[in-house]
Scaffold this active site. Structure first.
Site, PDB file in Angstrom:
ATOM      1  N   ARG A  28       0.697  -1.666   0.268  1.00  0.00           N
ATOM      2  CA  ARG A  28       0.004  -0.683  -0.196  1.00  0.00           C
ATOM      3  C   ARG A  28       0.823   1.312   0.224  1.00  0.00           C
ATOM      4  O   ARG A  28       1.826   1.362   0.730  1.00  0.00           O
ATOM      5  CB  ARG A  28      -0.716   0.045   0.871  1.00  0.00           C
ATOM      6  CG  ARG A  28      -2.075  -0.857   0.986  1.00  0.00           C
ATOM      7  CD  ARG A  28      -2.815  -0.873   2.318  1.00  0.00           C
ATOM      8  NE  ARG A  28      -2.994  -0.967   3.154  1.00  0.00           N
ATOM      9  CZ  ARG A  28      -2.293  -0.695   4.009  1.00  0.00           C
ATOM     10  NH1 ARG A  28      -1.676   0.594   4.808  1.00  0.00           N
ATOM     11  NH2 ARG A  28      -1.008  -0.875   5.280  1.00  0.00           N
ATOM     12  N   LYS A  42      -9.956  -2.395   1.580  1.00  0.00           N
ATOM     13  CA  LYS A  42      -9.684  -0.893   2.816  1.00  0.00           C
ATOM     14  C   LYS A  42     -10.255   0.051   2.058  1.00  0.00           C
ATOM     15  O   LYS A  42     -10.848   1.159   2.909  1.00  0.00           O
ATOM     16  CB  LYS A  42      -8.080  -1.141   2.862  1.00  0.00           C
ATOM     17  CG  LYS A  42      -7.524  -1.942   2.542  1.00  0.00           C
ATOM     18  CD  LYS A  42      -7.935  -2.526   4.316  1.00  0.00           C
ATOM     19  CE  LYS A  42      -6.810  -3.286   5.781  1.00  0.00           C
ATOM     20  NZ  LYS A  42      -6.280  -3.875   4.888  1.00  0.00           N
ATOM     21  N   HIS A  47     -10.950  -2.758  11.332  1.00  0.00           N
ATOM     22  CA  HIS A  47      -9.417  -3.706  11.146  1.00  0.00           C
ATOM     23  C   HIS A  47      -9.492  -4.749  11.505  1.00  0.00           C
ATOM     24  O   HIS A  47      -8.933  -4.777  12.196  1.00  0.00           O
ATOM     25  CB  HIS A  47      -8.055  -2.770  10.691  1.00  0.00           C
ATOM     26  CG  HIS A  47      -7.359  -2.926  10.417  1.00  0.00           C
ATOM     27  ND1 HIS A  47      -6.027  -2.685  10.491  1.00  0.00           N
ATOM     28  CD2 HIS A  47      -7.252  -4.273   9.569  1.00  0.00           C
ATOM     29  CE1 HIS A  47      -5.185  -3.623   9.289  1.00  0.00           C
ATOM     30  NE2 HIS A  47      -5.884  -4.331   8.608  1.00  0.00           N
TER      31      HIS A  47
HETATM   32  P1  GTP Z   1      -1.938  -7.082   7.396  1.00  0.00           P
HETATM   33  O1  GTP Z   1      -3.168  -8.933   6.085  1.00  0.00           O
HETATM   34  O2  GTP Z   1      -1.153  -7.097   7.161  1.00  0.00           O
HETATM   35  O3  GTP Z   1      -3.444  -7.566   8.059  1.00  0.00           O
HETATM   36  O4  GTP Z   1      -1.512  -8.343   8.138  1.00  0.00           O
HETATM   37  P2  GTP Z   1      -1.930  -9.233   9.947  1.00  0.00           P
HETATM   38  O5  GTP Z   1      -2.460  -8.451  10.492  1.00  0.00           O
HETATM   39  O6  GTP Z   1      -3.172 -10.277   9.335  1.00  0.00           O
HETATM   40  O7  GTP Z   1      -0.496 -10.158  10.018  1.00  0.00           O
HETATM   41  P3  GTP Z   1       0.016 -11.235   9.894  1.00  0.00           P
HETATM   42  O8  GTP Z   1      -0.989 -12.540  10.182  1.00  0.00           O
HETATM   43  O9  GTP Z   1      -0.337 -11.757   8.286  1.00  0.00           O
HETATM   44  O10 GTP Z   1       1.605 -11.773  10.223  1.00  0.00           O
HETATM   45  C1  GTP Z   1       2.463 -10.599   9.375  1.00  0.00           C
HETATM   46  C2  GTP Z   1       3.761 -11.420  10.533  1.00  0.00           C
HETATM   47  O11 GTP Z   1       3.407 -11.072  11.734  1.00  0.00           O
HETATM   48  C3  GTP Z   1       3.886 -12.516  10.156  1.00  0.00           C
HETATM   49  O12 GTP Z   1       5.286 -12.856   9.491  1.00  0.00           O
HETATM   50  C4  GTP Z   1       3.847 -13.590  10.784  1.00  0.00           C
HETATM   51  O13 GTP Z   1       4.413 -14.941  10.431  1.00  0.00           O
HETATM   52  C5  GTP Z   1       4.143 -12.904  12.179  1.00  0.00           C
HETATM   53  N1  GTP Z   1       2.859 -12.907  13.530  1.00  0.00           N
HETATM   54  C6  GTP Z   1       1.792 -13.299  13.517  1.00  0.00           C
HETATM   55  N2  GTP Z   1       1.787 -13.852  14.536  1.00  0.00           N
HETATM   56  C7  GTP Z   1       2.610 -14.041  15.680  1.00  0.00           C
HETATM   57  C8  GTP Z   1       3.141 -13.832  16.193  1.00  0.00           C
HETATM   58  O14 GTP Z   1       2.305 -14.396  17.385  1.00  0.00           O
HETATM   59  N3  GTP Z   1       3.962 -13.869  17.056  1.00  0.00           N
HETATM   60  C9  GTP Z   1       5.199 -13.303  16.505  1.00  0.00           C
HETATM   61  N4  GTP Z   1       6.306 -13.104  17.166  1.00  0.00           N
HETATM   62  N5  GTP Z   1       5.015 -13.136  14.984  1.00  0.00           N
HETATM   63  C10 GTP Z   1       3.778 -13.580  14.457  1.00  0.00           C
HETATM   64  C1  SPV Z   2      -2.725  -4.376   5.092  1.00  0.00           C
HETATM   65  O1  SPV Z   2      -1.562  -4.099   4.594  1.00  0.00           O
HETATM   66  O2  SPV Z   2      -3.770  -4.265   6.183  1.00  0.00           O
HETATM   67  C2  SPV Z   2      -3.206  -5.646   5.089  1.00  0.00           C
HETATM   68  C3  SPV Z   2      -3.188  -5.597   3.336  1.00  0.00           C
HETATM   69  O3  SPV Z   2      -4.444  -6.377   5.039  1.00  0.00           O
HETATM   70  S1  SPV Z   2      -4.180  -5.278   2.112  1.00  0.00           S
HETATM   71  O4  SPV Z   2      -5.421  -5.289   1.400  1.00  0.00           O
HETATM   72  O5  SPV Z   2      -2.957  -4.349   1.029  1.00  0.00           O
HETATM   73  O6  SPV Z   2      -4.225  -3.548   2.264  1.00  0.00           O
HETATM   74 MN    MN Z   3      -4.486  -5.738   6.964  1.00  0.00          MN
END
Ligand code: GTP
Ligand code: SPV
Ligand code: MN
Length: 591
Positions: free
Chosen positions: A73, A210, A230
């Protein structure tokens, strides 16, 4: 007689001048044709849009390599165009709607020449839900059309639903020539309209996500008395079979998808997935808060996803139920034609291409997979999908988690004293930046309720709106802050995270049922260590204490930063939040 929808599409086609206009029906057969077009005809530079992956090991999976500058983004190119700047607030880039439209008209003139304009009819939310919205997006690239089929309920029935109405949600998207200097994502909240050019990346290009479901929907929520957040939505089943539903806000790439699909390490506990990114929250007739997920897909971060961290996601990614599954900017194992990313396994394939298709071998200065490489997969492929997922009413929420990524300072879990204090705790939340947006990584910024880049209006008014919602709730959920990322002196995460986070969720559920006590601190209530199930974890007591440490000296900088952040909102910031700020300052002084 043409309908308002047909007229609108015709006007946009006149401006963008595509070779042809194609109305999508959202069928699987059509998706297969679009993928075919993306493999054979449409290109980005010299690269095809899609490349077929090993269909035996990764059924229905395709690799997409983006334009090299188009990987995340772009918050600095994202504008919210209210008629006055004050409504947009200091948290948004603002441009007057007339100026923004003039600019976009110039950039869009003939932008689809030589391409097809795809008309995508889709619902955000279940069609039978009173909270769902009928939407149309126009786009000029198969990648976006196919992604929208995964992420939303795309069907031609939406066209009938819109009928003769002109108040449908509108999105006009073109990849233009991918020039970052001609890239803009413009929001017109009063018209429920998003206009985006120059990027094919998720949050910039899948306009139902988003752009509509958060930036514009948050403003609709302000006007209509609900919240667009979010947040992940999940159900936590205890050993007796009771399911407690919660939501959790965490900034981008801070753990929502992983939390939504958590594989419990505590016997008898199970997590059911309802959503991993966006929740629409309405006050039900029973005075409780009810959540729906407007999406149907998971657009998740690939790096770090493995059988160990998120086994349910690997099952989802290899699932066959819904066509197709996309991988964007991962690396490619040439010998097996499989996607690969850092953290998938410890073996680095011998013959690897990086996310741009160049041979890659360690040691290297860059990662093989882009740090923001992602997968797009249907939530219906998930083995943990909640049976309530398609319930048009949604699920009743007992607790809300507001998280952030903090290597220092912030305890593992804290319970707010009440709703108002919870709003303050969320409003002051900071998080270290990630690769999900183009900026320097690891920089601390305030990110209230993980909504800083997504709140479509003045965040001071947003906090007031949260306070008002709380007053209308007969049974408000309890509010918690969490931080999975606190690190030790060597910079290693203290808390094991992922599946072990169930231990924190269990405490939260038991608190909502008044089954366990807590210890009061200046920040809120924290668990007595005896109430946290730590069986089988090997964390020395000193480190456990560090997870919950509140160091008044270190908090001085934090307070100053919170104050600076709050001050930007001037009169828009609710007085109650200042009151909580001064209470916290005093409580920390007392220690
Ligand atoms: P968006 O799709 O961008 O909104 O992200 P999200 O909040 O869904 O994050 P996601 O679960 O994909 O995790 C992002 C990163 O954080 C990844 O590389 C994961 O491996 C790491 N991660 C997720 N949960 C944990 C946790 O409990 N501990 C640690 N150390 N890392 C984590
Ligand atoms: C984020 O960046 O919070 C995401 C991916 O979940 S996007 O759809 O690009 O916003
Ligand atoms: Mn997101």
């Amino acid at each position: 007689m043409a309908t308002p929808l047909e007229k609108w599409v015709e006007e946009q086609a006149k401006l963008c001048q595509p070779d042809k206009v194609y109305w999508c029906d959202g069928s699987e057969e059509e998706a297969r044709r679009l993928i075919e077009i993306g493999m054979k005809k449409e290109k980005i530079g010299d690269n095809p849009i899609f490349q077929e992956l090993n269909q035996n090991l990764w059924p229905n999976a395709y690799l997409h390599r983006s334009h090299p500058t188009d990987v995340a983004r772009t918050e600095h190119l994202t504008f919210v165009c209210h008629p006055d700047k004050d409504t947009a607030g200091p948290n948004n880039n603002w441009m007057h709607p007339d100026e923004a439209k003039e600019k976009m008209r110039k950039l869009s003139n003939g932008c689809m020449k030589g391409r097809t304009m795809y008309v995508l009819p889709y619902m955000m939310g279940h069609p039978d839900s009173p909270y769902s919205k009928a939407c149309i997006q126009l786009t000029d690239v198969s990648y976006v059309a196919v992604s929208m089929r995964i992420m939303t309920r795309m069907t031609k029935k939406v066209i009938e639903k819109i009928g003769n109405r002109d108040d449908f949600v509108k999105g006009l998207h073109s990849v233009g020539d991918f020039d970052p200097n001609k890239r803009f994502i413009m929001h017109f909240p009063d018209e429920h309209f998003v206009w985006s050019i120059g990027s094919g990346y998720g949050g910039n290009a899948l306009l139902g996500k988003k752009c509509f479901s958060l930036r514009i929907a948050s403003y609709l929520g302000l006007q209509e008395g609900w919240l667009a957040e979010h947040m992940v939505i999940l159900g936590i089943e205890d050993p007796e079979g009771n399911i407690t539903y919660i939501t959790a806000a965490m900034p981008s790439a801070c753990g929502k998808t992983n939390l939504a699909m958590l594989q419990s390490t505590l016997p008898g506990y199970k997590v059911w997935t309802l959503g991993d990114d966006i929740a629409w929250l309405n006050i039900g007739p029973d005075g409780r808060l009810w959540a729906i997920n407007p999406e149907t897909g998971l657009f998740g971060v690939a790096p770090g996803t493995s059988l160990k961290t998120n086994p349910n996601m690997l099952i989802t990614l290899k699932g066959k139920k819904f066509y197709p599954t996309l991988f964007t900017n991962t690396a490619l194992n040439v010998d097996t034609n499989e996607p690969w990313w850092e953290g998938l396994d410890t073996n680095i394939p011998k013959n690897l291409l990086d996310w741009q298709g160049k041979p890659w071998q360690p040691p290297a200065e860059t990662k093989a997979a882009h740090p923001n490489s992602r997968f797009t997969v249907s939530i219906y492929n998930s083995p943990t999908l909640s049976k309530e997922f398609d319930n048009p009413k949604g699920v009743p929420i007992s607790a809300i988690i507001l998280g952030g990524r903090r290597t220092q300072l912030i305890p593992l879990v804290v319970e707010a004293f009440d709703w108002e204090h919870g709003v303050f705790s969320g409003a002051r939340t900071g998080s270290e930046t990630t690769a999900a947006a183009i900026h320097k990584e690891g920089v601390l910024r305030r990110d209230p309720m993980a909504m800083l880049p997504f709140c479509g209006y003045n965040m001071g008014d947003y906090f007031r709106h949260w306070l008002n919602i709380g007053k209308r709730l007969k049974h408000p959920p309890k509010i918690y802050t969490v931080n999975w990322f606190r690190s030790d002196d060597e910079g290693k995460f203290i808390w094991p995270g992922f599946g072990e986070n169930i231990r924190v969720l269990k405490w939260i559920v038991e608190r909502t049922q008044n089954k366990v006590g807590a210890r009061e601190t200046p920040l809120g209530n924290i668990p007595h260590l005896k109430d946290l199930n730590l069986d089988g974890l090997d964390i020395p007591e000193a480190k456990l204490n560090k997870l919950f440490e509140i160091n008044p000296n270190q908090w001085q900088n934090e307070l100053a930063d919170i104050k600076k952040f709050f001050e930007q909102f001037g009169q828009h910031l609710p007085e109650e939040l200042w009151q909580h700020y001064y209470n916290l300052e005093k409580a920390l002084q007392r220690g």
